[in-house]
Enzyme design. Structure first.
Site, PDB file in Angstrom:
ATOM      1  N   ASP A   1     -13.060   6.853  -7.203  1.00 41.45           N
ATOM      2  CA  ASP A   1     -12.763   5.862  -6.175  1.00 41.45           C
ATOM      3  C   ASP A   1     -12.591   4.503  -6.842  1.00 41.45           C
ATOM      4  O   ASP A   1     -13.523   3.996  -7.481  1.00 41.45           O
ATOM      5  CB  ASP A   1     -13.903   5.813  -5.144  1.00 41.45           C
ATOM      6  CG  ASP A   1     -13.534   5.080  -3.878  1.00 41.45           C
ATOM      7  OD1 ASP A   1     -12.715   4.142  -3.953  1.00 41.45           O
ATOM      8  OD2 ASP A   1     -14.064   5.427  -2.802  1.00 41.45           O
TER       9      ASP A   1
ATOM     10  N   HIS B   1      -7.509   3.399   2.775  1.00 38.58           N
ATOM     11  CA  HIS B   1      -7.910   3.516   1.368  1.00 38.58           C
ATOM     12  C   HIS B   1      -7.675   4.923   0.854  1.00 38.58           C
ATOM     13  O   HIS B   1      -7.957   5.916   1.538  1.00 38.58           O
ATOM     14  CB  HIS B   1      -9.391   3.158   1.218  1.00 38.58           C
ATOM     15  CG  HIS B   1      -9.875   3.163  -0.197  1.00 38.58           C
ATOM     16  ND1 HIS B   1      -9.279   2.429  -1.195  1.00 38.58           N
ATOM     17  CD2 HIS B   1     -10.895   3.840  -0.795  1.00 38.58           C
ATOM     18  CE1 HIS B   1      -9.912   2.639  -2.337  1.00 38.58           C
ATOM     19  NE2 HIS B   1     -10.885   3.499  -2.121  1.00 38.58           N
ATOM     20  N   TRP B   2      -7.141   5.014  -0.369  1.00 40.17           N
ATOM     21  CA  TRP B   2      -6.949   6.286  -1.071  1.00 40.17           C
ATOM     22  C   TRP B   2      -7.975   6.411  -2.209  1.00 40.17           C
ATOM     23  O   TRP B   2      -8.303   5.429  -2.869  1.00 40.17           O
ATOM     24  CB  TRP B   2      -5.563   6.348  -1.722  1.00 40.17           C
ATOM     25  CG  TRP B   2      -4.400   6.431  -0.807  1.00 40.17           C
ATOM     26  CD1 TRP B   2      -3.469   5.447  -0.571  1.00 40.17           C
ATOM     27  CD2 TRP B   2      -3.974   7.554  -0.044  1.00 40.17           C
ATOM     28  NE1 TRP B   2      -2.511   5.890   0.295  1.00 40.17           N
ATOM     29  CE2 TRP B   2      -2.789   7.183   0.642  1.00 40.17           C
ATOM     30  CE3 TRP B   2      -4.484   8.849   0.149  1.00 40.17           C
ATOM     31  CZ2 TRP B   2      -2.100   8.053   1.492  1.00 40.17           C
ATOM     32  CZ3 TRP B   2      -3.803   9.716   0.998  1.00 40.17           C
ATOM     33  CH2 TRP B   2      -2.632   9.317   1.655  1.00 40.17           C
TER      34      TRP B   2
ATOM     35  N   CYS C   1      -4.843   1.013  -4.387  1.00 42.09           N
ATOM     36  CA  CYS C   1      -5.633   2.253  -4.434  1.00 42.09           C
ATOM     37  C   CYS C   1      -4.765   3.489  -4.655  1.00 42.09           C
ATOM     38  O   CYS C   1      -5.115   4.380  -5.433  1.00 42.09           O
ATOM     39  CB  CYS C   1      -6.487   2.401  -3.179  1.00 42.09           C
ATOM     40  SG  CYS C   1      -5.573   2.294  -1.621  1.00 42.09           S
TER      41      CYS C   1
ATOM     42  N   TRP D   1       0.850  -1.192   0.000  1.00 36.66           N
ATOM     43  CA  TRP D   1       0.000   0.000   0.000  1.00 36.66           C
ATOM     44  C   TRP D   1       0.883   1.239   0.000  1.00 36.66           C
ATOM     45  O   TRP D   1       1.811   1.347   0.812  1.00 36.66           O
ATOM     46  CB  TRP D   1      -0.880  -0.047   1.244  1.00 36.66           C
ATOM     47  CG  TRP D   1      -2.004   0.925   1.317  1.00 36.66           C
ATOM     48  CD1 TRP D   1      -3.227   0.808   0.749  1.00 36.66           C
ATOM     49  CD2 TRP D   1      -2.040   2.149   2.068  1.00 36.66           C
ATOM     50  NE1 TRP D   1      -4.029   1.882   1.076  1.00 36.66           N
ATOM     51  CE2 TRP D   1      -3.313   2.726   1.899  1.00 36.66           C
ATOM     52  CE3 TRP D   1      -1.109   2.809   2.874  1.00 36.66           C
ATOM     53  CZ2 TRP D   1      -3.689   3.926   2.480  1.00 36.66           C
ATOM     54  CZ3 TRP D   1      -1.482   4.019   3.449  1.00 36.66           C
ATOM     55  CH2 TRP D   1      -2.762   4.556   3.246  1.00 36.66           C
TER      56      TRP D   1
END
Length: 221
Positions: free
Chosen positions: A124, A107-108, A168, A31
């Site tokens: 998203d 989450h990005w 993400c 991540w």
């Protein structure tokens, strides 16, 4: 991130300082952190799309976090140097962290303000996971971009979707780059045709290459 924990500096580029531990996050199935997103956004604004610097603003993740969580009466002077009322396009990375002191979360996603349409568009890569966080950020930013409240819209966009739990941040970087090309250079191929799970996987290596190339070019900065 503590310097003792991260080891040697890989890149010092204006406000971006990357260590080996940051760059290692570009390995498969990791991540991306705020420092990697911050570097890419800063590189896009200062280098790749500097021809549009008068109308484009790509906001650092830690600044976006402060906009989302700080009281409005503390934001005016903080945001003044960004000249947001003069920008046509404002890009902000969104995360679901609720702590003001740090970025992160799980989450990005990407929020983009389009002045000519008075729209905040939310991209998203995991359906609508960050919808409420992005909406909160849009309405916090509204007075500072001088968007008219009565006409302002918040739109969930039909953007590319990730097929794993860790890409993400790379989707945010790839989507931001594509939209900068579209908005500032008239690029006409659709986002969903360009940004795919396959291309995002390849983007990890492209970001790594960009970091090392930029480090060579800015070794004295």
């Amino acid at each position: 991130m503590d310097e003792d924990e991260t080891g040697d500096v890989v890149l010092n580029f204006y406000d971006s300082l990357l260590y080996k531990a940051d760059v290692s996050l570009l390995d498969d199935q990791k991540w991306l952190n705020d420092k990697l997103l911050g570097f890419c956004f800063e590189y896009f604004e200062r280098e790749k799309f500097n021809h549009s610097a008068d109308k484009l603003s790509l906001i650092n993740p830690d600044v976006a976090q402060c906009i989302k969580l700080l009281p409005n009466d503390q934001l005016g002077e903080f945001l003044e140097t960004l000249n947001l009322p003069t920008k046509q396009y404002v890009f902000l990375p969104v995360n679901d962290n609720v702590q003001c002191e740090q970025t992160g979360g799980s989450h990005w996603s990407l929020l983009v303000y389009i002045r000519s349409r008075q729209e905040f568009r939310h991209y998203d890569s995991c359906k609508t996971s960050n919808q409420e966080e992005a909406r909160r950020l849009a309405y916090k930013l509204q007075p500072f971009v001088h968007a008219p409240m009565g006409r302002m819209k918040f739109l969930e966009m039909d953007g590319p979707q990730q097929s794993n739990s860790y890409d993400c941040g790379v989707f945010v970087i790839a989507t931001a780059e594509h939209l900068c090309r579209e908005l500032c250079e008239g690029y006409s191929i659709s986002l969903n045709d360009v940004v795919t799970q396959k291309s995002v996987t390849e983007t990890r290596q492209k970001i790594r290459d960009l970091i090392h190339q930029t480090a060579k070019e800015y070794s004295g900065s």
